[in-house]
Write a protein that holds these residues in place. Sequence first.
Motif, short mmCIF file in Angstrom:
data_model
loop_
_atom_site.label_atom_id
_atom_site.label_comp_id
_atom_site.label_asym_id
_atom_site.label_seq_id
_atom_site.Cartn_x
_atom_site.Cartn_y
_atom_site.Cartn_z
N PHE A 372 0.83 -1.20 0.00
CA PHE A 372 0.00 0.00 0.00
C PHE A 372 0.87 1.26 0.00
CE2 PHE A 372 -3.63 -2.41 2.30
CZ PHE A 372 -4.18 -2.79 1.10
N LYS A 373 1.94 1.23 0.80
CA LYS A 373 2.81 2.40 0.90
C LYS A 373 3.58 2.63 -0.40
CE LYS A 373 3.43 1.30 5.80
NZ LYS A 373 4.39 0.88 6.84
N SER A 374 4.11 1.57 -0.97
CA SER A 374 4.90 1.70 -2.20
C SER A 374 4.05 2.19 -3.37
CB SER A 374 5.54 0.36 -2.57
OG SER A 374 6.47 -0.03 -1.59
N VAL A 375 2.85 1.64 -3.51
CA VAL A 375 1.97 2.05 -4.60
C VAL A 375 1.59 3.52 -4.45
CG1 VAL A 375 -0.30 1.71 -5.62
CG2 VAL A 375 1.10 -0.28 -5.01
N GLU A 376 1.22 3.93 -3.24
CA GLU A 376 0.83 5.33 -3.02
C GLU A 376 1.99 6.27 -3.32
OE1 GLU A 376 -1.12 8.31 0.33
OE2 GLU A 376 -1.39 6.14 0.47
N LYS A 377 3.19 5.93 -2.88
CA LYS A 377 4.35 6.79 -3.10
C LYS A 377 4.58 7.05 -4.58
CE LYS A 377 9.30 7.09 -2.05
NZ LYS A 377 10.46 6.39 -1.40
N ILE A 378 4.47 6.01 -5.39
CA ILE A 378 4.73 6.15 -6.82
C ILE A 378 3.62 6.94 -7.51
CG2 ILE A 378 4.87 4.85 -8.99
CD1 ILE A 378 6.39 2.69 -7.36
N PHE A 379 2.37 6.64 -7.19
CA PHE A 379 1.27 7.35 -7.84
C PHE A 379 1.23 8.82 -7.44
CE2 PHE A 379 -0.19 3.24 -9.20
CZ PHE A 379 -0.97 3.50 -10.32
N ILE A 380 1.43 9.12 -6.17
CA ILE A 380 1.46 10.51 -5.72
C ILE A 380 2.56 11.28 -6.44
CG2 ILE A 380 2.27 11.90 -3.76
CD1 ILE A 380 -0.59 11.56 -3.45
N LYS A 381 3.70 10.66 -6.60
CA LYS A 381 4.84 11.29 -7.28
C LYS A 381 4.46 11.77 -8.68
CE LYS A 381 9.33 9.92 -9.22
NZ LYS A 381 10.30 8.79 -9.32
N HIS A 382 3.58 11.03 -9.35
CA HIS A 382 3.21 11.36 -10.72
C HIS A 382 1.83 12.04 -10.82
CE1 HIS A 382 6.59 9.24 -12.60
NE2 HIS A 382 6.45 8.34 -11.64
N GLY A 383 1.31 12.52 -9.69
CA GLY A 383 0.04 13.23 -9.72
C GLY A 383 -1.17 12.33 -9.69
#
Length: 441
Positions: A372-383
């Motif tokens: 959950f943390k890894s997926v959120e970090k990547i998606f947030i990074k790209h908007g």
Amino acid sequence: MKQKNTNTWVSWNENLKYNFEKLYKVTTEEELQEAISSNEKIRFFGSKQSSADIAAGTNALIDMTGYNKIVSYDYNKKTITVQSGLILRELLEAIEAVGWCISCLPDINTITIGGALATGTHGTSGKLLSEYMIECNLVLADGSLKKITKEDPLMDAVRVSLGMLGVMSTITFQCEEEYTLHVKEGPEKDSEWLPKIKSRLKKHDFLRILWLPHTDRGYVITGDKIDPETEVTENLGPRYLKHRRNASKILYKYTHIFPWLTAIANKLLYRGFFSAKKEHKGSLYQATVTKSRGSTLELAEWTIALDKFPKVFAELKRELNKWGNKSFVHIPMDVRFVYQDKSWLSYAYGHDTVTMGCVSRNAATADTYEAFKSVEKIFIKHGGRPHWGKRFVAKDAELSKIYPMWEDFKRLRSELDPTNKFLNPYLTNLVNEKNKVNAIA
């Protein structure tokens, strides 16, 4: 309306629990208005299937599940009006009975209509379910009733609002003529399905991809409209496919202790349950909606602009394939497609969107599920934008950057609910009202 003292509210998978003092079981619009007007703080719930902490946390709660009637049909306009506590299954069965459909349906049918709209529930190859709402009655914080039509400027704010603007009472949906889909399913390598997304969206009426992390494959589902009388040679695959949920439960049982076991489990599940091709036909509802979901699940979902998805997917895949981290993901990761709209808090506001789900099959250990943390970090990074009814940790600072109408929504929320009646602790932090109150103090 019944009001009683009780003790604990518990979510569907028992991850969220709250004590409360008063519970209102409403069956009429007048009872709903009275419950809201007579309490300083109040929240409301339906089938409790949200992973986000939005339904409870106040001393007074409204159980909407008894407010579940079909109010009326307009056969000339193909519209149906229902009470917001109606379960989605009952709505879909009712419109199919008169030869109609709503042309974009979510994955499950066990949620209430009000909850589905408030959290931005969606299907694939269409728009959010809320985009098919053309009118609603909204009960405001003072208990008054406001009718909102599709011409009303407020409609774009109300369509997806997490219940922070008011409580949806009756809702009118625009339907269309029912149609039949010819559905084909089968596995493809990531190098095959990823470049074909845009061409397939143009070619097919329905597209959904179940990505299978740690296998380099996705399970592609396409659907094409056909004449109902067209003969299709049905192939539903081996009989044992119906046991996938039980097999997953067994294979993932200890993956919270040994995350690397997930990669092995995924490969076994792919070979056993995602390697066969299938083919069938049916209405959109019959052909594509799961009829149940186990309460052992915990979910997150993120969305990203269609044009950005290949880059985000490549980065996500690299991250999840690193054996040095603990972000091993249970399968499948559901990839769906939502077309752009103008609803303020819609994931598809301003652009066509790809949504990507992330699931933990062990709900009790979801707090330590690193994926959950890894997926959120990547998606947030790209908007990327989070699904409102599922797990995420982003708050006001991040949301204001990814939702162009976020500040406008917050201003409207303050106008309609000046005493913050509809905010529980989670929502208070989400819109940063807690810090605002502290600053004033």
